[in-house]
Design a protein around this motif. Structure first.
Motif, PDB file in Angstrom:
ATOM      1  N   LEU A 153       0.853  -1.196   0.000  1.00 24.49           N
ATOM      2  CA  LEU A 153       0.000   0.000   0.000  1.00 24.49           C
ATOM      3  C   LEU A 153       0.882   1.238   0.000  1.00 24.49           C
ATOM      4  O   LEU A 153       1.673   1.436   0.913  1.00 24.49           O
ATOM      5  CB  LEU A 153      -0.878   0.035   1.248  1.00 24.49           C
ATOM      6  CG  LEU A 153      -1.980  -1.002   1.411  1.00 24.49           C
ATOM      7  CD1 LEU A 153      -2.609  -0.857   2.789  1.00 24.49           C
ATOM      8  CD2 LEU A 153      -3.040  -0.834   0.331  1.00 24.49           C
ATOM      9  N   ALA A 154       0.721   2.063  -1.020  1.00 19.10           N
ATOM     10  CA  ALA A 154       1.400   3.362  -1.046  1.00 19.10           C
ATOM     11  C   ALA A 154       0.395   4.435  -0.644  1.00 19.10           C
ATOM     12  O   ALA A 154       0.273   4.783   0.521  1.00 19.10           O
ATOM     13  CB  ALA A 154       1.997   3.616  -2.415  1.00 19.10           C
ATOM     14  N   THR A 155      -0.401   4.903  -1.599  1.00 18.70           N
ATOM     15  CA  THR A 155      -1.432   5.898  -1.269  1.00 18.70           C
ATOM     16  C   THR A 155      -2.737   5.247  -0.819  1.00 18.70           C
ATOM     17  O   THR A 155      -3.535   5.880  -0.133  1.00 18.70           O
ATOM     18  CB  THR A 155      -1.722   6.802  -2.464  1.00 18.70           C
ATOM     19  OG1 THR A 155      -2.278   6.006  -3.535  1.00 18.70           O
ATOM     20  CG2 THR A 155      -0.455   7.481  -2.958  1.00 18.70           C
ATOM     21  N   VAL A 178      -1.948  -7.149   3.373  1.00 17.09           N
ATOM     22  CA  VAL A 178      -0.818  -6.713   2.549  1.00 17.09           C
ATOM     23  C   VAL A 178       0.479  -6.947   3.325  1.00 17.09           C
ATOM     24  O   VAL A 178       0.498  -6.815   4.550  1.00 17.09           O
ATOM     25  CB  VAL A 178      -0.921  -5.223   2.159  1.00 17.09           C
ATOM     26  CG1 VAL A 178      -2.082  -4.984   1.214  1.00 17.09           C
ATOM     27  CG2 VAL A 178      -1.055  -4.347   3.390  1.00 17.09           C
ATOM     28  N   PRO A 179       1.560  -7.284   2.646  1.00 19.98           N
ATOM     29  CA  PRO A 179       2.824  -7.471   3.363  1.00 19.98           C
ATOM     30  C   PRO A 179       3.367  -6.183   3.961  1.00 19.98           C
ATOM     31  O   PRO A 179       3.913  -6.182   5.065  1.00 19.98           O
ATOM     32  CB  PRO A 179       3.769  -8.020   2.281  1.00 19.98           C
ATOM     33  CG  PRO A 179       2.860  -8.571   1.227  1.00 19.98           C
ATOM     34  CD  PRO A 179       1.663  -7.685   1.242  1.00 19.98           C
ATOM     35  N   VAL A 180       3.235  -5.071   3.232  1.00 19.67           N
ATOM     36  CA  VAL A 180       3.822  -3.809   3.676  1.00 19.67           C
ATOM     37  C   VAL A 180       2.966  -2.643   3.184  1.00 19.67           C
ATOM     38  O   VAL A 180       2.379  -2.709   2.105  1.00 19.67           O
ATOM     39  CB  VAL A 180       5.280  -3.667   3.169  1.00 19.67           C
ATOM     40  CG1 VAL A 180       5.331  -3.626   1.640  1.00 19.67           C
ATOM     41  CG2 VAL A 180       5.975  -2.450   3.761  1.00 19.67           C
ATOM     42  N   VAL A 198      -1.194  -6.481   8.167  1.00 15.19           N
ATOM     43  CA  VAL A 198      -0.019  -5.961   7.469  1.00 15.19           C
ATOM     44  C   VAL A 198       1.204  -6.295   8.310  1.00 15.19           C
ATOM     45  O   VAL A 198       1.185  -6.152   9.532  1.00 15.19           O
ATOM     46  CB  VAL A 198      -0.149  -4.441   7.207  1.00 15.19           C
ATOM     47  CG1 VAL A 198      -0.374  -3.675   8.479  1.00 15.19           C
ATOM     48  CG2 VAL A 198       1.061  -3.894   6.464  1.00 15.19           C
ATOM     49  N   LEU A 199       2.246  -6.789   7.657  1.00 15.96           N
ATOM     50  CA  LEU A 199       3.436  -7.209   8.386  1.00 15.96           C
ATOM     51  C   LEU A 199       4.317  -6.045   8.793  1.00 15.96           C
ATOM     52  O   LEU A 199       4.940  -6.069   9.845  1.00 15.96           O
ATOM     53  CB  LEU A 199       4.251  -8.202   7.541  1.00 15.96           C
ATOM     54  CG  LEU A 199       3.535  -9.501   7.144  1.00 15.96           C
ATOM     55  CD1 LEU A 199       4.445 -10.350   6.268  1.00 15.96           C
ATOM     56  CD2 LEU A 199       3.090 -10.282   8.369  1.00 15.96           C
ATOM     57  N   ARG A 206       8.568   5.242   0.096  1.00 13.84           N
ATOM     58  CA  ARG A 206       8.640   5.868  -1.225  1.00 13.84           C
ATOM     59  C   ARG A 206       7.864   5.074  -2.277  1.00 13.84           C
ATOM     60  O   ARG A 206       7.170   5.653  -3.096  1.00 13.84           O
ATOM     61  CB  ARG A 206      10.104   6.019  -1.647  1.00 13.84           C
ATOM     62  CG  ARG A 206      10.876   7.021  -0.786  1.00 13.84           C
ATOM     63  CD  ARG A 206      12.302   7.182  -1.266  1.00 13.84           C
ATOM     64  NE  ARG A 206      13.062   5.941  -1.198  1.00 13.84           N
ATOM     65  CZ  ARG A 206      13.661   5.512  -0.072  1.00 13.84           C
ATOM     66  NH1 ARG A 206      13.584   6.206   1.044  1.00 13.84           N
ATOM     67  NH2 ARG A 206      14.349   4.384  -0.085  1.00 13.84           N
ATOM     68  N   ALA A 207       8.030   3.766  -2.266  1.00 15.76           N
ATOM     69  CA  ALA A 207       7.359   2.923  -3.258  1.00 15.76           C
ATOM     70  C   ALA A 207       7.304   1.504  -2.734  1.00 15.76           C
ATOM     71  O   ALA A 207       8.154   1.078  -1.937  1.00 15.76           O
ATOM     72  CB  ALA A 207       8.110   2.959  -4.590  1.00 15.76           C
ATOM     73  N   VAL A 208       6.310   0.736  -3.200  1.00 19.78           N
ATOM     74  CA  VAL A 208       6.163  -0.646  -2.744  1.00 19.78           C
ATOM     75  C   VAL A 208       7.403  -1.469  -3.098  1.00 19.78           C
ATOM     76  O   VAL A 208       7.880  -2.285  -2.308  1.00 19.78           O
ATOM     77  CB  VAL A 208       4.899  -1.277  -3.360  1.00 19.78           C
ATOM     78  CG1 VAL A 208       4.826  -2.774  -3.043  1.00 19.78           C
ATOM     79  CG2 VAL A 208       3.640  -0.568  -2.858  1.00 19.78           C
TER      80      VAL A 208
END
Length: 227
Positions: A153-155, A178-180, A198-199, A206-208
């Motif tokens: 997940l970013a945004t 989600v993992p991250v 979420v782990l 910055r980015a997945v």
């Protein structure tokens, strides 16, 4: 794997904290680790829905551990017309577009400005649904425990649209796994799912792809093969 030097708030079921090693080797490894946190939820009549493309290899591992059906829930980002990479909304199959109204206001966009973009993304969404599922309908959601899975997940725009579309199908319970994910995004989505697994939820995000050693781009053929 090395441990990240970035401060990490780790969130699992019930917002508990635990150690996790980053980066993940690949999406499959992340899926196996994530499955360890999803299995104890004791889901009833579970269905695992992956957000393609990147969520599919993660979700496959979870579905295998749960012995549950795996399918996709296709989503598309709605980008700013002058800056397509800037997501101002998203749409998921079976749902209506979900917009970031605060961001739209900041960049001076109106609903009319996005009509053509939404039309184009609806067309691409329909193409991908046909590519992944053919004429087969989305599985029944009503009364089931549905696990929505992505590789990160970013945004959170596409996840929010996906969760809204799943809610419309009247499931018994909705879990986002989600993992991250960016810590701010994980917290912002707390009201969109019954549970979030979420782990790792780093504050600096910055980015997945930065949280994986191997983060290959997947094709439609890859998705079909995994399904």
């Amino acid at each position: 794997m090395r441990k990240t030097t970035d401060p990490c708030e780790v969130v699992a079921v019930g917002w508990s904290r635990q150690g996790v090693r980053l980066p993940f080797t690949d999406r499959a490894e992340a899926g196996r680790l994530l499955a360890e946190q999803v299995v104890p939820l004791r889901l009833a009549d579970p269905l695992v829905l992956a957000l393609p493309r990147g969520g599919v290899p993660v979700a496959r591992e979870i579905a295998s551990r749960l012995d549950a059906p795996l399918d996709v829930l296709v989503t598309r980002k709605i980008g700013c017309p002058s800056q397509p990479e800037l997501g101002v909304g998203a749409i998921a199959e079976g749902g209506e577009p979900v917009f970031d109204t605060d961001l739209m206001r900041r960049v001076g966009l109106t609903w009319e400005d996005l009509e053509e973009t939404v039309r184009r993304e609806r067309t691409e969404l329909a193409r991908r649904v046909a590519a992944y599922r053919g004429d087969r309908a989305l599985p029944r959601l009503k009364g089931r425990d549905v696990v929505v899975v992505d590789d990160g997940l970013a945004t959170g725009g596409t996840a929010r649209a996906a969760l809204a579309a799943v809610r419309a199908g009247e499931p018994r319970r909705v879990v986002l796994a989600v993992p991250v994910g960016a810590a701010q995004t994980v917290k912002a989505l707390a009201g969109d799912a019954d549970e979030i697994v979420v782990l790792a939820a780093p504050w600096t995000f910055r980015a997945v792809g930065q949280w994986y050693v191997r983060f290959d781009q997947l094709s439609d053929d890859d998705v079909q093969r995994l399904l």
